[in-house]
Design an enzyme around this catalytic site. Structure first.
Site, PDB file in Angstrom:
ATOM      1  N   CYS A  97       0.837  -1.195   0.000  1.00 36.83           N
ATOM      2  CA  CYS A  97       0.000   0.000   0.000  1.00 36.83           C
ATOM      3  C   CYS A  97       0.873   1.246   0.000  1.00 36.83           C
ATOM      4  O   CYS A  97       1.680   1.438   0.909  1.00 36.83           O
ATOM      5  CB  CYS A  97      -0.932   0.054   1.196  1.00 36.83           C
ATOM      6  SG  CYS A  97      -1.953   1.540   1.124  1.00 36.83           S
TER       7      CYS A  97
ATOM      8  N   LYS B  99       0.421  -9.685  -1.870  1.00 31.97           N
ATOM      9  CA  LYS B  99       0.119  -8.642  -2.867  1.00 31.97           C
ATOM     10  C   LYS B  99       1.329  -7.756  -3.103  1.00 31.97           C
ATOM     11  O   LYS B  99       1.834  -7.108  -2.194  1.00 31.97           O
ATOM     12  CB  LYS B  99      -1.069  -7.808  -2.407  1.00 31.97           C
ATOM     13  CG  LYS B  99      -1.509  -6.808  -3.466  1.00 31.97           C
ATOM     14  CD  LYS B  99      -2.942  -6.434  -3.281  1.00 31.97           C
ATOM     15  CE  LYS B  99      -3.375  -5.412  -4.309  1.00 31.97           C
ATOM     16  NZ  LYS B  99      -4.767  -5.023  -4.084  1.00 31.97           N
TER      17      LYS B  99
ATOM     18  N   ILE C 144      -1.359  -5.893  -9.812  1.00 28.13           N
ATOM     19  CA  ILE C 144      -0.535  -4.953  -9.094  1.00 28.13           C
ATOM     20  C   ILE C 144      -1.362  -4.145  -8.094  1.00 28.13           C
ATOM     21  O   ILE C 144      -2.563  -3.941  -8.297  1.00 28.13           O
ATOM     22  CB  ILE C 144       0.162  -3.944 -10.071  1.00 28.13           C
ATOM     23  CG1 ILE C 144      -0.862  -3.148 -10.858  1.00 28.13           C
ATOM     24  CG2 ILE C 144       1.124  -4.643 -10.967  1.00 28.13           C
ATOM     25  CD1 ILE C 144      -0.270  -2.042 -11.754  1.00 28.13           C
TER      26      ILE C 144
ATOM     27  N   GLY D 198      -5.541  -4.554 -12.256  1.00 25.82           N
ATOM     28  CA  GLY D 198      -5.061  -3.245 -12.689  1.00 25.82           C
ATOM     29  C   GLY D 198      -5.851  -2.820 -13.916  1.00 25.82           C
ATOM     30  O   GLY D 198      -5.545  -3.251 -15.024  1.00 25.82           O
TER      31      GLY D 198
HETATM   32  C1  LIG Z   1     -10.016   3.365  -3.318  1.00 28.53           C
HETATM   33  C2  LIG Z   1      -9.044   2.229  -3.349  1.00 28.53           C
HETATM   34  C3  LIG Z   1      -8.714   1.561  -2.171  1.00 28.53           C
HETATM   35  C4  LIG Z   1      -7.793   0.500  -2.173  1.00 28.53           C
HETATM   36  N1  LIG Z   1      -7.514  -0.152  -0.999  1.00 28.53           N
HETATM   37  C5  LIG Z   1      -6.675  -1.226  -1.013  1.00 28.53           C
HETATM   38  C6  LIG Z   1      -6.431  -1.997   0.177  1.00 28.53           C
HETATM   39  O1  LIG Z   1      -7.001  -1.739   1.244  1.00 28.53           O
HETATM   40  N2  LIG Z   1      -5.555  -3.049   0.096  1.00 28.53           N
HETATM   41  C7  LIG Z   1      -4.941  -3.396  -1.075  1.00 28.53           C
HETATM   42  O2  LIG Z   1      -4.170  -4.361  -1.111  1.00 28.53           O
HETATM   43  N3  LIG Z   1      -5.178  -2.703  -2.224  1.00 28.53           N
HETATM   44  C8  LIG Z   1      -6.028  -1.632  -2.220  1.00 28.53           C
HETATM   45  N4  LIG Z   1      -6.278  -0.956  -3.401  1.00 28.53           N
HETATM   46  C9  LIG Z   1      -5.630  -1.392  -4.656  1.00 28.53           C
HETATM   47  C10 LIG Z   1      -6.567  -2.299  -5.462  1.00 28.53           C
HETATM   48  O3  LIG Z   1      -6.924  -3.455  -4.744  1.00 28.53           O
HETATM   49  C11 LIG Z   1      -5.924  -2.706  -6.799  1.00 28.53           C
HETATM   50  O4  LIG Z   1      -4.740  -3.413  -6.533  1.00 28.53           O
HETATM   51  C12 LIG Z   1      -5.580  -1.525  -7.686  1.00 28.53           C
HETATM   52  O5  LIG Z   1      -6.535  -0.498  -7.532  1.00 28.53           O
HETATM   53  C13 LIG Z   1      -5.471  -1.894  -9.159  1.00 28.53           C
HETATM   54  O6  LIG Z   1      -6.696  -2.417  -9.673  1.00 28.53           O
HETATM   55  P1  LIG Z   1      -7.816  -1.523 -10.418  1.00 28.53           P
HETATM   56  O7  LIG Z   1      -7.112  -0.704 -11.460  1.00 28.53           O
HETATM   57  O8  LIG Z   1      -8.795  -2.499 -10.976  1.00 28.53           O
HETATM   58  O9  LIG Z   1      -8.426  -0.645  -9.372  1.00 28.53           O
HETATM   59  C14 LIG Z   1      -7.195   0.119  -3.400  1.00 28.53           C
HETATM   60  C15 LIG Z   1      -7.534   0.778  -4.592  1.00 28.53           C
HETATM   61  C16 LIG Z   1      -8.446   1.813  -4.588  1.00 28.53           C
HETATM   62  C17 LIG Z   1      -8.797   2.506  -5.882  1.00 28.53           C
END
Ligand SMILES: Cc1cc2nc3c(=O)[nH]c(=O)nc-3n(C[C@H](O)[C@H](O)[C@H](O)COP(=O)(O)O)c2cc1C
Ligand SMILES: Cc1cc2nc3c(=O)[nH]c(=O)nc-3n(C[C@H](O)[C@H](O)[C@H](O)COP(=O)(O)OP(=O)(O)OC[C@H]3O[C@@H](n4cnc5c(N)ncnc54)[C@H](O)[C@@H]3O)c2cc1C
Ligand code: FES
Lengths: 271, 306
Positions: free
Chosen positions: B132, B167, B193, B245
């Site tokens: 994170c 992760k 990612i 992603g």
């Molecule tokens: C608002 C928000 C909150 C997120 N919170 C977490 C989290 O608590 N733990 C985590 O491992 N990833 C977190 N992520 C990352 C997502 O799980 C993911 O890895 C990343 O957004 C890429 O995927 P996407 O493009 O489909 O959103 C968060 C992403 C967003 C947008």
């Protein structure tokens, strides 16, 4: 948790009309039978303005009025999304996610209400004054705007409120000055049972303070940037006396007494 | 048309299809249960859960960017105890595997959360979040060096018998190094990612838009980076890879499978359309049917040989 509202859904909607109603402000009317039939005063819809990879997020707008199968939204043109919305023509299709959020509530036994709106804060007051008028509540409404050309929904407010007064920053209509001058005076003079407030946050905070001093229950409608709109992402948190709440499901309407206004009270937010 | 075998395996866990929710974008599922039956999903991946409650970062927490968004939520969560009482209890009533995203400031905090979750039969796997970008101590710091990543995984592995997914952070020079390091410590799978570190500055105020300055970039903008990293990692390790992603459609998901992912997760796209995940499930099945593919696993890594 969605206040008194029903479960939200995605509804495809058709633009019925879209026209300018004040300087830099438009009203769009949408054919949206499901949402129009279920939305409560103070709730909002999350609008997918365009189906393009360039718009990753929906845009939240209060429902101004719901009439029959139609929803009215009053919006200010401020950025990319609202500029695209301004160009929408009758027959255009978009979709709304809604109805969302916890709206205004009318406390048992309310006979007199004060409604205070600053700028676009007038938008969520349409359904509210209609609901109050239906319940035979005597309404006084104070609206503030930069100038006369920016005042909103005056006909609706004038027709349903016992008193409807305005303040403009430049004095081009009503009292010259901020709406908070009117609210201070009206709270003292009319002793309403409840005050409903929406507008820029500093203005809401002042009116909430005036209400606390006058011992009047106060509800405020707070704006936050929103991603999901349904309570999942924690983009939209509001600090309250009962911990952090989400503006999209626990609000946008909050009891002003619960709101912790100083968001800078807690600079070491991470730990 | 004949039906497609959509099942995939992640460690000891068999999922009815490869489509999951990306942590932090789906709460614990409750908010989306109004829109579809969660049992349609391969798994629900919860938001990050820490030992004690974390308040998250101050606002502004999000900003829209070209084909994406930055977030700086900062892992706000009520802590593992409240999570078990509320979220897990609610999830237990749904027929869907639950993967809990675990966060901490120190390796022993991760282990303490894992230990608490070990008692919960409703938890099917852990996703150890060492990536994170939105917290100062811990978080991504663990995911950017091999020794730190290995330490966290070792301490969690020591107390947990559940399927362990780690992760990974894209904010590194060579993502395969960290992937190998966590595999060596007993990770059953890796997911990637997490968000890419990014920033937006307001040209009117001259100030960064997000209160914390930086945030994590997600959405379609990051998809090519994510596909590339899944491609690299899936060929460097022998454990399954969960790819995410910028997935918005079945085609996007298929791209990740072809790159070598055994499962996929949908994140940011849930915000535009709460039913994106089920659309991807249905679309992926159609994608296979139309091409005469009998098992979705036949897609996994199919691009390697081309
Ligand atoms: C608002 C928000 C909150 C997120 N919170 C977490 C989290 O608590 N733990 C985590 O491992 N990833 C977190 N992520 C990352 C997502 O799980 C993911 O890895 C990343 O957004 C890429 O995927 P996407 O493009 O489909 O959103 C968060 C992403 C967003 C947008
Ligand atoms: C519950 C709620 C109700 C609202 N009701 C109304 C209404 O009735 N009428 C009206 O004119 N406006 C209303 N707003 C504000 C409205 O959502 C924004 O003005 C609008 O999203 C701006 O979009 P844009 O693309 O034109 O601006 P941009 O600045 O280009 O938008 C970029 C991003 O920031 C977000 N954003 C920008 N300004 C705001 C803001 N003030 N509040 C929340 N998000 C913002 C956008 O949604 C988008 O995600 C409401 C906001 C909330 C949270
Ligand atoms: S906008 Fe996602 S929780 Fe409120």
């Amino acid at each position: 948790m969605c206040g008194h509202g029903p479960t939200p859904a995605i509804e495809p909607v058709v633009v019925v009309s879209n026209e300018r109603v004040a300087t830099g402000v438009c009203r769009v009317v949408l054919d949206a039978p499901r949402t129009a039939a279920t939305v409560e005063p103070g709730q909002f819809v999350h609008v997918r303005i365009a189906r393009s990879a360039d718009f990753i997020l929906r845009r939240p707008f209060s429902v101004h009025r719901a009439r029959g199968e139609r929803l009215e939204i009053i919006y200010q043109v401020v950025g990319r999304g609202t500029r695209v919305l301004e160009d929408a023509r009758p027959g255009d299709v978009m979709d709304v996610l809604g109805p969302l959020g916890h709206g205004w509530t009318v406390p048992e036994g309310t006979t007199r209400a004060l409604v205070v709106a600053g700028g676009l804060g007038a938008a969520p007051m349409g359904m509210l004054v209609e609901r109050l008028a239906e319940a035979d509540v005597q309404i006084t409404l104070a609206q503030g705007a930069p100038s006369a050309g920016r005042l909103l929904a005056r006909e609706l407010f004038d027709s349903l409120c016992r008193r409807s007064v305005v303040a403009t920053d430049d004095g081009s209509a009503g009292t010259c000055g901020f709406v908070t001058v009117l609210s201070a005076e009206l709270l003292q003079r009319e002793r309403p049972d409840v005050a409903y407030v929406c507008g820029p946050e500093p203005m809401q905070r002042i009116v909430a303070g005036q209400c606390a001093e006058a011992g009047v229950a106060c509800q405020v409608s707070l704006e936050r940037l929103m991603a999901c709109g349904v309570g999942a992402c924690l983009s939209c948190v509001v600090a309250t006396r009962h911990g952090q709440k989400r503006a999209c499901v626990d609000g946008p309407v909050f009891d002003a007494a619960d709101v912790v206004w100083d968001s800078d009270e807690d600079p070491e937010a991470e730990r | 048309m004949s039906s497609v075998d959509m099942r995939v395996r992640i460690g000891a866990l068999e999922l009815r299809n490869p489509v999951m929710t990306a942590s932090g974008t789906f709460g614990s599922g409750k908010e989306y249960a109004d829109f579809f039956d969660l049992a349609r999903l391969g798994a629900v991946v919860t938001k990050g859960v820490s030992l004690e409650p974390w308040p998250g970062n101050p606002g502004q927490r999000i900003v829209e960017t070209p084909s994406g968004m930055l977030n700086s939520i900062g892992l706000q969560n009520p802590g593992v105890e409240a999570f078990c009482d509320n979220d897990l209890t609610w999830l237990a009533r749904h027929d869907v595997p639950v993967i809990v995203n675990v966060v901490g400031h120190r390796a022993d905090e991760y282990a303490a959360v894992a230990e608490r979750l070990e008692q919960e039969s409703g938890v099917h796997a852990l996703e150890v979040n060492i990536s994170c970008p939105n917290v100062d101590a811990g978080g991504m710091a663990f995911g950017t060096t091999c020794p730190a990543a290995a330490e966290v995984v070792r301490s969690v592995r020591a107390v947990s018998t559940k399927t362990l997914i780690v992760k990974l952070s894209p904010n590194v020079t060579d993502v395969t190094e960290v992937a190998r390091a966590v595999e060596a410590e007993g990770a059953d799978a890796v997911s990637l990612i997490n968000t890419l570190l990014g920033m937006v500055i307001d040209t009117r105020t001259f100030a960064p838009v997000l209160a914390r300055g930086v945030g994590g970039l997600s959405g379609p903008a990051v998809r090519p980076v994510a596909v590339r990293m899944v491609w690299q990692v899936s060929q460097a390790v022998s454990v399954p890879v969960i790819g995410m992603g910028g997935i918005t459609s079945a085609e996007d998901a298929a791209e990740f499978l072809l790159a070598g992912a055994s499962g996929v997760a949908v994140g940011t796209a849930n915000f535009m359309d709460p039913t994106t995940t089920v659309g991807v499930v249905d679309g992926l099945e159609r994608f296979c049917q139309e091409r005469g593919i009998e098992k979705v696993t036949d897609l996994v890594g199919a691009a390697w040989k081309r």
